[in-house]
Design an enzyme around this catalytic site. Sequence first.
Site, PDB file in Angstrom:
ATOM      1  N   PHE A 135       0.758  -0.973   0.043  1.00 60.58           N
ATOM      2  CA  PHE A 135      -0.008  -0.156  -0.068  1.00 60.58           C
ATOM      3  C   PHE A 135       0.963   1.230   0.072  1.00 60.58           C
ATOM      4  O   PHE A 135       1.682   1.392   0.952  1.00 60.58           O
ATOM      5  CB  PHE A 135      -0.936  -0.072   1.231  1.00 60.58           C
ATOM      6  CG  PHE A 135      -1.984   1.072   1.181  1.00 60.58           C
ATOM      7  CD1 PHE A 135      -2.822   1.002   0.346  1.00 60.58           C
ATOM      8  CD2 PHE A 135      -1.910   2.425   1.686  1.00 60.58           C
ATOM      9  CE1 PHE A 135      -3.964   1.984   0.085  1.00 60.58           C
ATOM     10  CE2 PHE A 135      -2.775   3.418   1.494  1.00 60.58           C
ATOM     11  CZ  PHE A 135      -3.773   3.388   0.761  1.00 60.58           C
ATOM     12  N   ASP A 220       9.411   2.630   1.874  1.00 60.77           N
ATOM     13  CA  ASP A 220       8.119   3.182   2.321  1.00 60.77           C
ATOM     14  C   ASP A 220       7.897   2.754   3.895  1.00 60.77           C
ATOM     15  O   ASP A 220       7.440   1.931   4.225  1.00 60.77           O
ATOM     16  CB  ASP A 220       6.917   2.864   1.402  1.00 60.77           C
ATOM     17  CG  ASP A 220       5.873   3.353   1.883  1.00 60.77           C
ATOM     18  OD1 ASP A 220       5.536   3.634   3.205  1.00 60.77           O
ATOM     19  OD2 ASP A 220       4.600   3.312   1.361  1.00 60.77           O
ATOM     20  N   LYS A 249       2.352   9.803   8.714  1.00 67.04           N
ATOM     21  CA  LYS A 249       1.627   9.019   9.826  1.00 67.04           C
ATOM     22  C   LYS A 249       2.270   9.793  11.010  1.00 67.04           C
ATOM     23  O   LYS A 249       1.778  10.800  11.513  1.00 67.04           O
ATOM     24  CB  LYS A 249       1.959   7.507   9.781  1.00 67.04           C
ATOM     25  CG  LYS A 249       0.994   6.790   8.590  1.00 67.04           C
ATOM     26  CD  LYS A 249       0.522   5.592   8.913  1.00 67.04           C
ATOM     27  CE  LYS A 249      -0.429   4.901   7.763  1.00 67.04           C
ATOM     28  NZ  LYS A 249      -1.912   5.311   7.857  1.00 67.04           N
TER      29      LYS A 249
HETATM   30  C1  LIG Z   1       2.787   2.246   3.846  1.00 63.95           C
HETATM   31  C2  LIG Z   1       1.944   3.155   3.525  1.00 63.95           C
HETATM   32  N1  LIG Z   1       2.386   3.939   2.490  1.00 63.95           N
HETATM   33  C3  LIG Z   1       1.561   5.123   2.308  1.00 63.95           C
HETATM   34  C4  LIG Z   1       0.395   5.262   2.693  1.00 63.95           C
HETATM   35  C5  LIG Z   1      -0.504   6.559   2.311  1.00 63.95           C
HETATM   36  O1  LIG Z   1      -0.187   7.375   3.202  1.00 63.95           O
HETATM   37  P1  LIG Z   1      -1.387   8.788   3.466  1.00 63.95           P
HETATM   38  O2  LIG Z   1      -2.832   8.151   3.515  1.00 63.95           O
HETATM   39  O3  LIG Z   1      -1.033   9.544   4.617  1.00 63.95           O
HETATM   40  O4  LIG Z   1      -1.471   9.442   2.142  1.00 63.95           O
HETATM   41  C6  LIG Z   1      -0.116   4.654   3.634  1.00 63.95           C
HETATM   42  C7  LIG Z   1      -1.449   4.833   4.532  1.00 63.95           C
HETATM   43  O5  LIG Z   1      -1.712   4.158   5.135  1.00 63.95           O
HETATM   44  C8  LIG Z   1       0.868   3.345   4.209  1.00 63.95           C
HETATM   45  O6  LIG Z   1       0.522   2.662   5.158  1.00 63.95           O
END
Ligand SMILES: Cc1ncc(COP(=O)(O)O)c(C=O)c1O
Length: 397
Positions: A135, A220, A249
């Site tokens: 994700f 990420d 986050k």
């Molecule tokens: C690993 C990861 N990357 C990217 C995101 C996207 O982040 P945002 O919701 O702040 O755009 C998330 C959100 O859950 C995530 O868990």
Amino acid sequence: MSKWQELEGKYFMKTVERLPVTIVRGQGSRVWDENGKEYLDFVAGWAVNCLGHCPQVVVEAVTEQVRTLIQTSNQFYTVPQVQLAEILVQHSCLDKVFPCNSGTEANEGAVKLARRYGKRHLNGAYEVITAMSSFHGRTLAMVAATGQPKYQQSYIPLTTGFVNVEYNNVEAIKEATTNQTCAVMLEPLQGEGGVNLVSDGYLAAVRDWCDQKGILLILDEIQTGVGRTGTLFAYEKYGVEPDIMTLAKGLASGIPIGAILAKNRASVFTPGDHGSTFGGNPVACAAGYATMKYIIDNDVAGNAKRVGQYFIAKLEQLKQKFQFITDVRGCGLLIAMEFGSDVANSVLEACLDRGLLVNCVKPNTLRFMPPLVISTSEVDEAISILDEALPSIVSWK
Ligand SMILES: Cc1ncc(COP(=O)(O)O)c(C=O)c1O
């Protein structure tokens, strides 16, 4: 249904199935709804409120900053930006920081940075290899990066330049690599994909492959970073250093923020290549600096590790007791409990009734991501609610 919930139905685009709770206040590991009901919060805004709700150090930093300077353009220097960048660089293996506003935006910028690197050093290579069940966010490009068909189907044709391959399979990355590949982007533990742990040696093998091919490794750490998995950043556990890392986050305790971090050699943006009006906003950066400083000074990652191990041990005891729990897994305070059938939502509702917030990450899996400052007695409280809620799931009997 309360007045606010009715009005939401009238005015809001329906992009999420909400739970029937309107949260009006939070403090520490707890929140309260509009009727005054108290909940122990093991969701923490989807792994955001790492210091709990309304932590004093962040409230004070934000209040002071709001009184002093709320926003200016990025043509000028501001102090909180530099303070945040400095603490991030001093406590990670990365050298340079670009602050932005969300996780998706950080990843989008990381991919732009990798493409920029490809243009400069790899004959224009632009493709990024990512994993299935990953994700990475919700913009069009990040939907293509996210290896989950359920998020992609409605948006076909997808943005080109992404290849999704099996997670924990380095051979799949090798097969997908071409002379158009500029980077591999992975989560060191897949959170939203179901709390899928990385297998032994995988990240090191991917790092080796990237080095052999001269391509970049992007980690990420939007969900795993800032102490969540028991170390300040998850990469530390695997002896692997990314060329680019993304954060968001928990970084500013709930004030919207994101960040791209890069090693010097991968930090190839030049003026005009990338930018943001709000990215690096003084209030968000002051919250980010206060959060990072508190986490580092108080070894909050260490607490996440210790309390996480305690929590997993307690969940294992529940697994012995309830046969329909088929797996307990996690790292630090990012933990999943999997069931033999799709009962996770029923367990969530039974917990909600009893004052515990949990997250249903898959139909058969609950995810726990409480504040990183929780105590073992708060874990005991959550366990006793689960112990009471689980027998009410009739379909397993
Ligand atoms: C690993 C990861 N990357 C990217 C995101 C996207 O982040 P945002 O919701 O702040 O755009 C998330 C959100 O859950 C995530 O868990």
